[in-house]
Design a protein around this motif. Structure first.
Motif, PDB file in Angstrom:
ATOM      1  N   LEU A   1     -33.925  19.160  15.934  1.00  0.00           N
ATOM      2  CA  LEU A   1     -35.022  19.297  14.985  1.00  0.00           C
ATOM      3  C   LEU A   1     -35.902  18.049  15.057  1.00  0.00           C
ATOM      4  N   VAL A   2     -37.188  18.233  15.377  1.00  0.00           N
ATOM      5  CA  VAL A   2     -38.088  17.092  15.528  1.00  0.00           C
ATOM      6  C   VAL A   2     -39.302  17.158  14.608  1.00  0.00           C
ATOM      7  N   ASP A   3     -39.550  18.315  13.989  1.00  0.00           N
ATOM      8  CA  ASP A   3     -40.757  18.412  13.181  1.00  0.00           C
ATOM      9  C   ASP A   3     -40.705  19.653  12.301  1.00  0.00           C
ATOM     10  N   ILE A   4     -41.508  19.656  11.255  1.00  0.00           N
ATOM     11  CA  ILE A   4     -41.835  20.848  10.490  1.00  0.00           C
ATOM     12  C   ILE A   4     -43.317  21.085  10.754  1.00  0.00           C
ATOM     13  N   SER A   5     -43.644  22.146  11.502  1.00  0.00           N
ATOM     14  CA  SER A   5     -45.013  22.309  11.997  1.00  0.00           C
ATOM     15  C   SER A   5     -45.942  22.942  10.982  1.00  0.00           C
ATOM     16  N   SER A   6     -45.405  23.649  10.002  1.00  0.00           N
ATOM     17  CA  SER A   6     -46.273  24.212   8.976  1.00  0.00           C
ATOM     18  C   SER A   6     -45.489  24.426   7.697  1.00  0.00           C
ATOM     19  N   VAL A   7     -46.198  24.331   6.574  1.00  0.00           N
ATOM     20  CA  VAL A   7     -45.624  24.593   5.255  1.00  0.00           C
ATOM     21  C   VAL A   7     -46.575  25.518   4.500  1.00  0.00           C
ATOM     22  N   THR A   8     -46.014  26.517   3.875  1.00  0.00           N
ATOM     23  CA  THR A   8     -46.763  27.391   2.978  1.00  0.00           C
ATOM     24  C   THR A   8     -46.106  27.304   1.610  1.00  0.00           C
ATOM     25  N   ILE A   9     -46.899  27.144   0.570  1.00  0.00           N
ATOM     26  CA  ILE A   9     -46.377  26.993  -0.785  1.00  0.00           C
ATOM     27  C   ILE A   9     -47.089  27.965  -1.714  1.00  0.00           C
ATOM     28  N   GLY A  10     -46.323  28.573  -2.602  1.00  0.00           N
ATOM     29  CA  GLY A  10     -46.904  29.463  -3.597  1.00  0.00           C
ATOM     30  C   GLY A  10     -46.116  29.411  -4.891  1.00  0.00           C
ATOM     31  N   ASP A  11     -46.631  30.066  -5.906  1.00  0.00           N
ATOM     32  CA  ASP A  11     -46.000  30.081  -7.223  1.00  0.00           C
ATOM     33  C   ASP A  11     -45.064  31.269  -7.362  1.00  0.00           C
ATOM     34  N   LEU A  12     -43.874  31.017  -7.895  1.00  0.00           N
ATOM     35  CA  LEU A  12     -43.024  32.110  -8.337  1.00  0.00           C
ATOM     36  C   LEU A  12     -43.654  32.745  -9.576  1.00  0.00           C
ATOM     37  N   ARG A  13     -43.456  34.044  -9.734  1.00  0.00           N
ATOM     38  CA  ARG A  13     -44.093  34.781 -10.821  1.00  0.00           C
ATOM     39  C   ARG A  13     -43.051  35.370 -11.760  1.00  0.00           C
ATOM     40  N   ASP A  14     -43.504  35.672 -12.982  1.00  0.00           N
ATOM     41  CA  ASP A  14     -42.600  36.306 -13.933  1.00  0.00           C
ATOM     42  C   ASP A  14     -42.689  37.822 -13.802  1.00  0.00           C
ATOM     43  N   GLU A  15     -42.112  38.545 -14.752  1.00  0.00           N
ATOM     44  CA  GLU A  15     -42.030  39.996 -14.637  1.00  0.00           C
ATOM     45  C   GLU A  15     -43.376  40.686 -14.794  1.00  0.00           C
ATOM     46  N   LYS A  16     -44.361  39.965 -15.321  1.00  0.00           N
ATOM     47  CA  LYS A  16     -45.710  40.518 -15.442  1.00  0.00           C
ATOM     48  C   LYS A  16     -46.654  39.986 -14.372  1.00  0.00           C
ATOM     49  N   GLY A  17     -46.110  39.199 -13.449  1.00  0.00           N
ATOM     50  CA  GLY A  17     -46.935  38.638 -12.393  1.00  0.00           C
ATOM     51  C   GLY A  17     -47.603  37.336 -12.745  1.00  0.00           C
ATOM     52  N   GLY A  18     -47.274  36.770 -13.936  1.00  0.00           N
ATOM     53  CA  GLY A  18     -47.869  35.510 -14.342  1.00  0.00           C
ATOM     54  C   GLY A  18     -47.110  34.314 -13.808  1.00  0.00           C
ATOM     55  N   LYS A  19     -47.775  33.163 -13.757  1.00  0.00           N
ATOM     56  CA  LYS A  19     -47.135  31.931 -13.311  1.00  0.00           C
ATOM     57  C   LYS A  19     -46.109  31.471 -14.341  1.00  0.00           C
ATOM     58  N   LEU A  20     -45.093  30.780 -13.832  1.00  0.00           N
ATOM     59  CA  LEU A  20     -44.072  30.202 -14.711  1.00  0.00           C
ATOM     60  C   LEU A  20     -44.621  28.869 -15.222  1.00  0.00           C
ATOM     61  N   ALA A  21     -45.028  28.873 -16.479  1.00  0.00           N
ATOM     62  CA  ALA A  21     -45.887  27.802 -16.962  1.00  0.00           C
ATOM     63  C   ALA A  21     -45.165  26.529 -17.361  1.00  0.00           C
ATOM     64  N   SER A  22     -43.851  26.541 -17.449  1.00  0.00           N
ATOM     65  CA  SER A  22     -43.150  25.345 -17.930  1.00  0.00           C
ATOM     66  C   SER A  22     -41.943  25.055 -17.065  1.00  0.00           C
ATOM     67  N   LYS A  23     -41.462  23.809 -17.155  1.00  0.00           N
ATOM     68  CA  LYS A  23     -40.249  23.407 -16.449  1.00  0.00           C
ATOM     69  C   LYS A  23     -39.068  24.248 -16.912  1.00  0.00           C
ATOM     70  N   THR A  24     -39.030  24.575 -18.182  1.00  0.00           N
ATOM     71  CA  THR A  24     -37.923  25.371 -18.713  1.00  0.00           C
ATOM     72  C   THR A  24     -37.883  26.747 -18.064  1.00  0.00           C
ATOM     73  N   ARG A  25     -39.048  27.350 -17.846  1.00  0.00           N
ATOM     74  CA  ARG A  25     -39.101  28.681 -17.249  1.00  0.00           C
ATOM     75  C   ARG A  25     -39.027  28.635 -15.728  1.00  0.00           C
ATOM     76  N   GLY A  26     -39.482  27.552 -15.130  1.00  0.00           N
ATOM     77  CA  GLY A  26     -39.646  27.538 -13.688  1.00  0.00           C
ATOM     78  C   GLY A  26     -38.623  26.766 -12.906  1.00  0.00           C
ATOM     79  N   ASP A  27     -37.497  26.392 -13.519  1.00  0.00           N
ATOM     80  CA  ASP A  27     -36.512  25.549 -12.844  1.00  0.00           C
ATOM     81  C   ASP A  27     -35.668  26.382 -11.872  1.00  0.00           C
TER      82      ASP A  27
END
Length: 552
Positions: A101-127
């Motif tokens: 292993l010599v490199d990580i050539s790409s990273v994609t990042i996104g938000d996990l969603r709740d049951e309604k498709g909304g973002k997990l707005a707090s550390k308590t919900r998103g841990d």
């Protein structure tokens, strides 16, 4: 003749983009992260610890999006999938050279969603602390603080509470008396196994759940010797296709630093400690574990959680790093049956190449190999110099008795993917002088699935070596806007496989010699090259126009 050393790294970003376009829920921007190679110890190289062999590692900088907090890891389709304890998911594309292993050539990042498709707005919900992919394709993500397991059809889409799954419900039930920050850190699945563990070790209180065809069992998994005395707890797991699972334990104690251990849970066997990683090894807060099976070997990837106190952005006492390390599990490799064209006949890889200009003149050539026939259409109209050169090698018998000898496997995108190289291999008795370069920007051809292209060191040096694309590898096309003159020129496509891609795929999947080859090509040479028995023209030459009547 060889393909330029940099080329194996050209395709993954394009493959990653194809993945994003195919999955709207994954439509997040992929980018090249800042990384630094790391070694496990001062004795750089393939250090052995217990039953593990270190195979390289990298440190990932937080970068523009604040990469960090990685708490769970999963290998899927050539990439590492992860969740972070701030409610995000990540996809990382690892790059190997000569098996390290010599490199990580790409990273994609996104938000996990709740049951309604909304973002997990707090550390308590998103841990988010653990991730695994079910054999049916869904993803399970375990959260602590608000202890639960959610199911995702695709990461980035809306969640479904997994409580209706008996194994998930049993795992969540383990946390009935758990502290908010000591929940389900460990989760893994395989065809017949589900494993989940909480972040504690107490003989009086089961910390793990195992589910299989035999039912659901709660059990206590103790920390192994060497980490038990410093508070080692389970923090992730991964399972192989044969239902053998691996559990990662980690600990941090002031004065002792970070430690980690890997325990193997094989079916019908007692737990086995593969290795305990302790100072002075270069460790960090390892919380993620993924398993990869390739070429009869087992590889484990470890990822550390910097708790968003990265040493680059917050230097000083207590700072941490985001590390990704690769290990090989010792042991007799599983001897897999050799790949066959029949085994690929019904796979997507077996589809023929598509000529972008089917109306253009072409000549068919049949290549008979020791594994079966391959038929190619030479683009004699679109790439007359390059196709004509190849046809001359065919008609003069210069390819008869040569080999397919190199298989480059490119991670990311549809798998298998990469290229297969063959030809004269620079044999002075076979090669003719180099030919003028015909870039794809001139011919209109492209390095799509099944395309043939000439190997070369630089424009004007192509002779009798060529390579075949497995899946689209547009990174080899000419790029007139590139700063590097070599990339401006690209490589010269001159034909397409119209029959026999299953044979190409079988050769590409054959065993490689990890010690053969030099530089970037090390580990890419076939252990037993596949012979090109003969190459023959199949199409008759285009008829000449009838002579015009002459005047008497």
């Amino acid at each position: 003749m060889t393909i330029r050393a940099a080329l194996p790294f050209a395709a993954p970003p394009l493959a990653a983009m194809a993945l994003l376009l195919a999955n709207p829920a994954l439509a997040q921007e992929a980018f090249l992260p800042l990384t630094t190679p790391v070694e496990l110890s001062a004795d750089a190289g393939d250090v052995e610890v217990g039953d593990l062999i270190f195979r390289g590692g990298v440190e990932i900088a937080p970068d523009k999006v604040g990469i960090g907090g990685i708490s769970g890891l999963e290998w899927h389709d050539g990439q590492l999938y992860a969740v972070a304890d701030d409610g995000r998911w990540l996809i990382m594309t690892p790059e190997d050279v000569a098996g390290r292993l010599v490199d990580i050539s790409s990273v994609t990042i996104g938000d996990l969603r709740d049951e309604k498709g909304g973002k997990l707005a707090s550390k308590t919900r998103g841990d988010a602390e653990a991730i695994t992919r079910l054999p049916t394709g869904e993803w399970l993500v375990a959260f602590e603080q608000e202890h639960r397991i959610w199911q995702y059809g695709e990461l980035g889409g809306p969640a479904v509470n997994a409580a209706s799954r008996p194994e998930a419900a049993a795992a969540v039930a383990l946390t009935a008396d758990a502290q908010s920050n000591a929940g389900l850190e460990t989760m893994a699945a395989s065809p017949n196994t589900f494993l989940a563990c909480g972040e504690w070790v107490d003989p009086a209180r089961p910390n793990c759940v195992h589910a299989s065809m035999g039912g659901i069992t709660r059990f206590h998994l103790p920390a192994p010797e060497g980490i038990a005395d410093v508070g080692g707890v389970p923090t992730d797991a991964a399972c192989k296709a044969d239902d053998t699972c691996y559990v990662l334990f980690r600990s941090y104690t002031p004065g002792y630093g970070n430690r980690a251990a890997i325990v193997e849970l094989a079916p019908d066997a007692d737990p086995k400690t593969l290795a305990v990683l302790a100072p002075p090894l270069a460790l960090d807060n390892f919380e993620g574990l993924a398993v990869r099976e390739a070429e009869g070997k087992t590889f484990l990837y470890l990822a550390s959680d910097d708790n968003f106190r990265n040493c680059e952005t917050k230097p000083g006492a207590g700072c941490q790093r985001t590390l990704v390390m690769k290990f090989e599990v010792k042991g007799a490799p599983v001897v897999a049956p050799p790949p066959t064209p029949e085994g690929f006949a019904t796979t997507p890889t077996a589809r023929p190449g598509i000529r972008p200009f089917p109306e253009a003149a072409s000549v068919n050539v049949g290549i008979e190999t020791s594994l079966g026939p391959i038929t190619i259409a030479l683009e004699t109209e679109r790439a007359p110099v390059t196709a004509g050169n190849f046809l001359r090698y065919v008609e003069e018998g210069r390819l008869d008795g040569t080999n397919f000898y190199r298989a480059v496997r490119m991670p990311g995108g549809p798998q298998p993917g990469g290229l297969l190289q063959g030809g004269t291999r620079g044999d002075p008795a076979r090669v003719r002088p180099g030919i003028a370069h015909e870039p794809t920007s001139q011919t209109g051809l492209s390095h799509t699935h099944g395309a043939l292209s000439m190997a070369m060191n630089e424009p004007g040096t192509a002779t009798g070596d060529f390579f075949i694309m497995i899946e689209n590898q547009a990174g080899f096309n000419a790029d007139p806007a590139a700063a590097d003159p070599a990339w401006r020129a690209g490589f010269a496509v001159f034909g397409y496989v119209v029959e026999g891609m299953n044979v190409v795929a079988a050769i590409h999947a054959a065993k490689r010699d990890p010690d053969a080859g030099e530089g970037v090509m090390k580990g890419e040479m076939l252990s037993q090259p596949v012979k090109i028995i003969s190459a023959r023209r199949l199409s008759a030459p285009s008829p000449l126009p009838a002579p015009s009547p002459q005047s008497p």
